[in-house]
Design a protein around this motif. Structure first.
Motif, mmCIF file in Angstrom:
data_model
loop_
_atom_site.group_PDB
_atom_site.id
_atom_site.type_symbol
_atom_site.label_atom_id
_atom_site.label_comp_id
_atom_site.label_asym_id
_atom_site.label_seq_id
_atom_site.Cartn_x
_atom_site.Cartn_y
_atom_site.Cartn_z
ATOM 1 N N LYS A 15 0.814 -1.200 0.084
ATOM 2 C CA LYS A 15 -0.182 -0.127 0.232
ATOM 3 C C LYS A 15 1.100 1.522 -0.080
ATOM 4 C CE LYS A 15 -3.679 -1.592 2.448
ATOM 5 N NZ LYS A 15 -4.980 -1.604 3.420
ATOM 6 N N LEU A 16 2.223 1.206 0.871
ATOM 7 C CA LEU A 16 2.783 2.472 0.594
ATOM 8 C C LEU A 16 3.729 2.345 -0.531
ATOM 9 C CD1 LEU A 16 3.629 4.395 2.923
ATOM 10 C CD2 LEU A 16 6.108 2.689 3.277
ATOM 11 N N ILE A 17 3.894 1.395 -0.893
ATOM 12 C CA ILE A 17 4.657 1.654 -2.457
ATOM 13 C C ILE A 17 4.132 2.250 -3.088
ATOM 14 C CG2 ILE A 17 5.214 0.291 -4.478
ATOM 15 C CD1 ILE A 17 6.375 -1.431 -1.781
ATOM 16 N N HIS A 18 2.374 2.056 -3.711
ATOM 17 C CA HIS A 18 1.332 2.493 -4.232
ATOM 18 C C HIS A 18 0.685 3.916 -3.909
ATOM 19 C CE1 HIS A 18 0.899 -0.951 -6.817
ATOM 20 N NE2 HIS A 18 0.943 -1.760 -5.742
ATOM 21 N N VAL A 19 0.818 4.405 -2.689
ATOM 22 C CA VAL A 19 1.037 5.579 -2.517
ATOM 23 C C VAL A 19 2.188 6.524 -2.836
ATOM 24 C CG1 VAL A 19 1.111 6.827 -0.597
ATOM 25 C CG2 VAL A 19 -0.326 5.081 0.112
ATOM 26 N N ALA A 20 3.771 6.258 -2.054
ATOM 27 C CA ALA A 20 4.638 6.505 -3.515
ATOM 28 C C ALA A 20 4.159 7.201 -4.563
ATOM 29 C CB ALA A 20 5.508 5.844 -2.805
ATOM 30 N N ARG A 21 4.301 5.740 -5.153
ATOM 31 C CA ARG A 21 3.754 5.454 -6.725
ATOM 32 C C ARG A 21 3.504 6.958 -6.752
ATOM 33 N NH1 ARG A 21 1.186 1.084 -10.438
ATOM 34 N NH2 ARG A 21 0.602 2.076 -11.575
ATOM 35 N N ARG A 22 1.829 6.901 -6.393
ATOM 36 C CA ARG A 22 0.995 8.059 -6.893
ATOM 37 C C ARG A 22 1.254 9.124 -6.441
ATOM 38 N NH1 ARG A 22 -3.378 6.375 -3.482
ATOM 39 N NH2 ARG A 22 -2.662 7.524 -1.663
ATOM 40 N N ASP A 28 2.255 3.781 -14.803
ATOM 41 C CA ASP A 28 2.450 2.348 -15.310
ATOM 42 C C ASP A 28 3.676 1.792 -15.410
ATOM 43 O OD1 ASP A 28 0.989 -0.123 -13.731
ATOM 44 O OD2 ASP A 28 0.894 -0.862 -15.485
ATOM 45 N N ASP A 29 3.499 1.968 -16.918
ATOM 46 C CA ASP A 29 4.935 1.412 -17.322
ATOM 47 C C ASP A 29 5.736 2.256 -17.466
ATOM 48 O OD1 ASP A 29 3.111 0.685 -19.401
ATOM 49 O OD2 ASP A 29 2.783 2.098 -20.676
ATOM 50 N N THR A 30 6.565 3.130 -16.341
ATOM 51 C CA THR A 30 6.729 4.530 -15.245
ATOM 52 C C THR A 30 7.860 3.103 -14.164
ATOM 53 O OG1 THR A 30 7.409 5.868 -16.812
ATOM 54 C CG2 THR A 30 9.003 6.315 -14.777
ATOM 55 N N TYR A 31 6.931 3.039 -13.617
ATOM 56 C CA TYR A 31 7.245 1.761 -12.512
ATOM 57 C C TYR A 31 7.739 0.302 -13.009
ATOM 58 C CZ TYR A 31 5.231 -0.867 -8.055
ATOM 59 O OH TYR A 31 5.551 -1.427 -7.567
ATOM 60 N N ARG A 57 13.201 -2.284 -0.185
ATOM 61 C CA ARG A 57 14.121 -2.702 -1.479
ATOM 62 C C ARG A 57 13.718 -1.110 -1.928
ATOM 63 N NH1 ARG A 57 17.003 -7.136 -3.815
ATOM 64 N NH2 ARG A 57 18.567 -5.173 -4.672
ATOM 65 N N VAL A 58 12.218 -1.664 -2.642
ATOM 66 C CA VAL A 58 11.647 -0.867 -3.684
ATOM 67 C C VAL A 58 11.083 0.702 -3.104
ATOM 68 C CG1 VAL A 58 9.504 -0.467 -4.640
ATOM 69 C CG2 VAL A 58 10.803 -3.099 -5.035
ATOM 70 N N LEU A 59 10.055 0.363 -1.859
ATOM 71 C CA LEU A 59 10.618 1.308 -0.773
ATOM 72 C C LEU A 59 11.244 2.379 -0.804
ATOM 73 C CD1 LEU A 59 8.392 2.991 0.201
ATOM 74 C CD2 LEU A 59 8.390 2.173 2.019
ATOM 75 N N GLU A 60 12.921 1.958 -0.298
ATOM 76 C CA GLU A 60 13.853 3.069 -0.630
ATOM 77 C C GLU A 60 14.537 3.257 -2.133
ATOM 78 O OE1 GLU A 60 15.508 3.958 2.736
ATOM 79 O OE2 GLU A 60 13.824 2.851 2.656
ATOM 80 N N GLN A 61 13.819 2.972 -3.218
ATOM 81 C CA GLN A 61 14.514 3.716 -4.058
ATOM 82 C C GLN A 61 12.829 4.393 -4.633
ATOM 83 O OE1 GLN A 61 16.883 2.732 -6.321
ATOM 84 N NE2 GLN A 61 15.754 4.428 -8.642
ATOM 85 N N LEU A 62 12.231 4.470 -4.163
ATOM 86 C CA LEU A 62 10.797 5.545 -4.356
ATOM 87 C C LEU A 62 11.734 6.913 -3.696
ATOM 88 C CD1 LEU A 62 7.848 3.223 -4.440
ATOM 89 C CD2 LEU A 62 8.410 4.918 -6.655
ATOM 90 N N LYS A 63 11.419 6.112 -2.077
ATOM 91 C CA LYS A 63 12.177 7.633 -1.996
ATOM 92 C C LYS A 63 13.814 7.892 -1.958
ATOM 93 C CE LYS A 63 11.031 6.117 3.074
ATOM 94 N NZ LYS A 63 11.775 4.595 4.193
ATOM 95 N N LEU A 64 14.242 7.372 -3.099
ATOM 96 C CA LEU A 64 15.322 8.034 -3.364
ATOM 97 C C LEU A 64 15.286 9.140 -4.637
ATOM 98 C CD1 LEU A 64 18.340 4.683 -3.873
ATOM 99 C CD2 LEU A 64 18.365 7.606 -2.748
ATOM 100 N N ARG A 65 14.149 8.745 -5.439
ATOM 101 C CA ARG A 65 13.503 9.224 -6.107
ATOM 102 C C ARG A 65 12.864 10.735 -5.854
ATOM 103 N NH1 ARG A 65 12.517 6.257 -11.552
ATOM 104 N NH2 ARG A 65 13.570 4.942 -10.973
#
Length: 155
Positions: A15-22, A28-31, A57-65
Motif C-alpha cells: 500500500k505504501l509503495i502504491h501511495v509513493a507511486r501516486r 504504470d509503464d515507468t513503475y 528495497r522498492v520503497l527505498e528506491q521510491l524514496k530516492l526519487r
C-alpha cells in the motif's frame, strides 16, 4: 513468476509503495520499468511477486526519487497527560465552546503553544511555560466572558 509467500508485513508495504507511486505521479509503464531494472528483483514487474525485503528495497528506491513517508495519525506522539497539560487542553476546549477558538484540535493547540512559548508540544513544556500558557488562556477566557456584559452596560 511464483507469488511471494504471505506475510502480514507485505500488505502495508505494498500500500505504501502504491501511495509513493501516486505521489510521484509515476505511470504504470515507468513503475514497471523501474522494477524490472532494479538488481536483485529477478526481473519482477509487480509487487505481488516480491518478498518483504524486496518490497523494502522498492520503497527505498521510491524514496530516492523524492517520496517521503509521513507518519499516520496512529504513529503520532501520545497526548501529554500531566495536570497542567490537561488544564491547558480543557481551557482550550472551553474557549472553543465559547466561540473564541475555531479549531479545537490538538494540532491547533500545539501551534498556539508554539507561538506563545517556542515549544512545539505540551509534553515538552517546562512548568513555568505551562503556567504562562494557562494564565494567558484564563485572561482570554475572562475577556470573552466579560465582553457581552460590558457591551450591555454601554462601556
Amino acid at each position: 513468476m511464483k507469488k511471494a509467500p504471505t506475510n502480514p508485513n507485505r500488505l502495508p508495504l505494498i500500500k505504501l509503495i502504491h501511495v509513493a507511486r501516486r505521489e510521484l505521479r509515476m505511470d504504470d509503464d515507468t513503475y514497471r520499468l523501474m522494477l524490472a531494472g532494479m538488481k536483485g528483483l529477478d526481473g519482477a514487474t509487480s509487487t505481488a511477486d516480491l518478498s518483504v525485503p524486496n518490497l523494502h528495497r522498492v520503497l527505498e528506491q521510491l524514496k530516492l526519487r523524492g517520496f517521503t513517508v509521513r507518519p499516520s495519525k496512529a504513529q503520532q506522539r501520545p497526548m501529554a497527560a500531566d495536570g497542567q497539560s490537561r488544564k491547558i487542553r480543557s481551557m482550550w476546549l472551553t474557549l472553543h465552546d465559547l466561540g473564541a477558538v475555531r479549531d479545537p484540535s490538538e494540532e491547533a493547540l500545539a501551534k498556539f503553544v508554539l507561538n506563545m512559548t517556542g515549544v512545539a508540544a505540551l509534553q515538552w513544556l517546562k512548568g513555568s511555560q505551562a503556567s504562562r500558557v494557562i494564565e494567558n488562556l484564563k485572561q482570554w477566557q475572562q475577556r470573552i466572558e466579560l465582553a457581552p456584559a460590558t457591551a450591555k452596560e454601554g462601556v
